[in-house]
Motif scaffolding. Structure first.
Motif, short mmCIF file in Angstrom:
data_model
loop_
_atom_site.label_atom_id
_atom_site.label_comp_id
_atom_site.label_asym_id
_atom_site.label_seq_id
_atom_site.Cartn_x
_atom_site.Cartn_y
_atom_site.Cartn_z
N GLU A 7 -5.19 -6.81 -1.37
CA GLU A 7 -4.01 -7.10 -1.42
C GLU A 7 -3.51 -6.16 -0.34
OE1 GLU A 7 -2.72 -7.05 -4.71
OE2 GLU A 7 -0.75 -7.89 -3.38
N LEU A 8 -4.56 -5.69 0.82
CA LEU A 8 -3.11 -5.59 2.11
C LEU A 8 -4.67 -6.02 3.19
CD1 LEU A 8 -4.11 -1.02 1.88
CD2 LEU A 8 -1.26 -2.49 2.02
N GLU A 9 -5.26 -6.93 2.49
CA GLU A 9 -5.48 -7.91 3.76
C GLU A 9 -4.16 -9.08 3.70
OE1 GLU A 9 -8.83 -10.43 2.41
OE2 GLU A 9 -9.64 -10.53 4.61
N ARG A 10 -4.18 -9.79 2.37
CA ARG A 10 -2.91 -10.29 2.22
C ARG A 10 -1.72 -10.28 2.85
NH1 ARG A 10 -5.23 -11.20 -2.79
NH2 ARG A 10 -4.60 -10.06 -3.73
N PHE A 27 -7.46 -5.02 7.56
CA PHE A 27 -7.83 -5.23 6.14
C PHE A 27 -9.23 -5.90 5.16
CE2 PHE A 27 -3.80 -2.41 6.57
CZ PHE A 27 -4.18 -1.00 6.03
N THR A 28 -9.52 -6.43 6.16
CA THR A 28 -10.73 -7.43 5.77
C THR A 28 -11.22 -6.23 4.56
OG1 THR A 28 -10.09 -8.92 6.77
CG2 THR A 28 -12.26 -9.05 5.70
N PRO A 29 -11.62 -5.89 3.46
CA PRO A 29 -12.78 -5.56 3.40
C PRO A 29 -14.68 -5.80 3.61
CG PRO A 29 -12.20 -6.70 1.40
CD PRO A 29 -10.82 -7.62 2.61
N PRO A 30 -15.20 -4.49 3.69
CA PRO A 30 -16.40 -4.33 4.42
C PRO A 30 -17.00 -5.66 3.81
CG PRO A 30 -15.92 -2.61 4.70
CD PRO A 30 -14.73 -3.67 4.12
N ALA A 31 -18.55 -6.13 4.45
CA ALA A 31 -19.09 -7.04 3.55
C ALA A 31 -19.90 -6.05 2.65
CB ALA A 31 -19.80 -7.74 4.19
N LEU A 32 -20.17 -5.10 3.22
CA LEU A 32 -21.34 -3.90 2.09
C LEU A 32 -20.03 -3.49 1.10
CD1 LEU A 32 -23.37 -1.30 2.17
CD2 LEU A 32 -22.57 -0.25 3.53
N LEU A 33 -18.90 -3.15 0.60
CA LEU A 33 -18.24 -2.95 0.04
C LEU A 33 -18.27 -4.25 -1.37
CD1 LEU A 33 -16.30 -0.66 -1.39
CD2 LEU A 33 -14.68 -2.01 -0.15
N GLY A 70 0.40 -1.37 0.14
CA GLY A 70 -0.12 0.17 -0.51
C GLY A 70 0.95 1.23 -0.12
N PHE A 71 2.13 0.93 0.45
CA PHE A 71 2.88 2.13 -0.32
C PHE A 71 2.41 3.11 1.44
CE2 PHE A 71 2.05 1.77 -4.60
CZ PHE A 71 2.66 0.36 -5.14
N ALA A 72 3.25 4.35 0.52
CA ALA A 72 2.34 5.62 2.24
C ALA A 72 0.97 5.43 1.55
CB ALA A 72 2.92 7.28 1.86
#
Ligand SMILES: CC(=O)CC(=O)SCCNC(=O)CCNC(=O)[C@H](O)C(C)(C)COP(=O)(O)OP(=O)(O)OC[C@H]1O[C@@H](n2cnc3c(N)ncnc32)[C@H](O)[C@@H]1OP(=O)(O)O
Ligand SMILES: NC(=O)C1=CN([C@@H]2O[C@H](COP(=O)(O)OP(=O)(O)OC[C@H]3O[C@@H](n4cnc5c(N)ncnc54)[C@H](OP(=O)(O)O)[C@@H]3O)[C@@H](O)[C@H]2O)C=CC1
Length: 281
Positions: free
Chosen positions: A243-246, A252-258, A183-185
C-alpha cells in the motif's frame, strides 16, 4: 467521560478483532463478533475468552459470559452503536465488509475500520454515510497497547471524531488524531523501520537477533523491528508495504526476503515461524 455504546460490533475476530472485542467487553459494552463461517466464529469466541481468562487471572473484573456473542450474519449488528471491521488487509475484502456492515446498521451508528494502511477516504468512497465512518487503528497486542490512532476522512464529521476519541478513552487507551494519509502516522514509521531491518538481514549486516537487540537496548524499543514483524504477521506487514509503495514508490518496495517468507507460509508467530521460531501462538 463519554458513554460507550451499549453494543459494539466487530467484523473479523482474528488477532486484532478478538483483541478489540476484549477491550470493549472489559469496559462494559456488549460485543457481537461476526466471522465468515461457524468454525471461524467458534475460534474467535475462543480467542476472546482466552484473553478474558488471562485478565481474570490478573484480578481484573471480567463481564458475564453472555455479554459476548459470536455468529456469522451481519444482521446482528442492527443494535450496535459502533461497528469496527478487522478483516484482512485487502481493499476488496474491506470494501465488501464495509458494505455488509452499512447494510445492517442503524443510520446513527458509527462504522470504523481497523486498517493499518488503506486510505480511509478510498474506503469511504463506496459508503452511503461516509460522514459516520473513520479509522480506529488499534495496536497489537491490544491488551498491552495504550494507543488507538483515530484516522479522519475528509467526510468524517467532528461529532463522530469526538465520540470516537471519547470511546477510546472509555476503554482506557489514548487516542491520537491523524488525518487520512498513506500509512497514517504509525504504520508509515513502523514499516519503514521494519523493511530496513529486513534489507539489513538480506545483506548479512547482522543476525536477526543482533539487529533487534540493537534497537531494544540501543534505542529502548520494547521489541526490535524483526520480532515486531513476527508479532504483527509478515502477511500483514507485506500488505502495508505494498500500500505504501503505491503511495511513495521504491522506498517502500517490499524486500524479496519478506515476499519469499510469506509465499512459503512463514507468517510469524501465528504460523510458528517468521524471522524467529515461535512455540507460543
Ligand atoms: C500492524 C499495525 O497496524 C499496528 C501494530 O500493531 S504495529 C505493532 C505494535 N506493537 C509492538 O510494537 C509491540 C511492542 N512490544 C511490546 O509492547 C511488548 O514487547 C509486548 C507487550 C508484546 C510483550 O511485553 P511483555 O512485557 O512480555 O508483555 P506481557 O507481560 O506478555 O503483556 C503485557 C500486558 O498485556 C497483557 N496481555 C498481553 N497479551 C494479552 C492477551 N492476549 N490477553 C490479555 N492480556 C494480555 C498482559 O497480561 C500484561 O498485562 P500487565 O502489564 O497488566 O501485567
Ligand atoms: N496484526 C497486527 O499487528 C495488526 C493488524 N491490523 C489490521 O487489522 C486487520 C486484521 O488483521 P489481523 O487481525 O492481524 O488478521 P487475522 O488474519 O488475524 O484476522 C482476520 C480475521 O478476519 C476473518 N475474516 C476473513 N474474511 C472475513 C469475512 N468476509 N467476514 C468476516 N470475517 C472475515 C478471518 O477469518 P478466518 O480465520 O476464517 O480467515 C480472521 O479471523 C487488518 O486490516 C490489519 O492490517 C491493525 C493493527 C495491528
Amino acid at each position: 467521560m463519554t458513554t460507550l455504546p451499549e453494543t459494539v460490533g466487530v467484523l473479523g475476530g482474528g488477532r486484532m478483532g478478538a483483541g478489540i472485542a476484549h477491550a470493549f467487553l472489559l469496559a462494559g459494552a456488549r460485543v457481537h463478533v461476526v466471522e465468515r463461517d461457524a468454525e471461524s466464529a467458534d475460534a474467535a469466541r475462543e480467542r476472546v475468552q482466552t484473553a478474558l481468562a488471562r485478565s481474570a487471572q490478573k484480578g481484573i473484573e471480567i463481564p458475564d459470559a453472555d455479554d459476548l456473542t459470536t455468529g456469522v450474519g451481519t444482521d446482528a449488528f442492527a443494535d450496535a452503536g459502533l461497528v469496527i471491521e478487522a478483516v484482512p488487509e485487502d481493499r476488496a475484502f474491506k470494501l465488501d465488509a464495509l458494505a455488509r456492515i452499512e447494510g445492517a446498521v442503524r443510520d446513527d451508528a458509527v462504522v470504523a475500520s481497523n486498517t493499518s494502511s488503506i486510505s480511509i477516504d478510498a474506503l469511504a468512497g463506496a459508503m452511503r454515510r461516509p460522514q459516520r465512518f473513520l479509522g480506529l487503528h488499534f495496536f497489537n497486542p491490544v491488551p498491552a497497547s495504550a494507543l488507538v490512532e483515530v484516522v479522519t476522512g475528509v467526510a468524517t464529521t467532528p461529532e463522530v471524531v469526538r465520540a470516537a476519541t471519547g470511546w477510546v478513552e472509555a476503554i482506557g487507551k489514548t487516542a491520537v488524531v491523524v488525518r487520512d494519509a498513506p500509512g497514517f502516522a504509525s504504520s508509515r514509521l513502523g514499516v519503514a523501520l521494519g523493511l530496513e531491518a529486513i534489507r539489513m538481514l538480506e545483506e548479512g549486516v547482522a543476525s536477526a537477533h543482533d539487529i533487534d537487540t540493537a534497537m531494544e537496548l540501543g534505542y529502548r524499543h520494547p521489541m526490535g523491528p524483526l520480532r515486531t514483524t513476527d508479532i504483527v504477521g509478515l502477511d500483514v506487514r507485506l500488505g502495508i508495504a505494498e500500500e505504501l509503495e503505491r503511495a511513495f514508490g521504491a522506498r517502500f518496495t517490499p524486500p524479496a526476503l519478506l515476499r519469499d517468507l510469506v509465499a512459503q507460509g512463514h507468517l510469524g508467530r501465528k504460523t510458528g515461524r517468521g524471522f524467529y521460531e515461535w512455540s507460543e501462538r
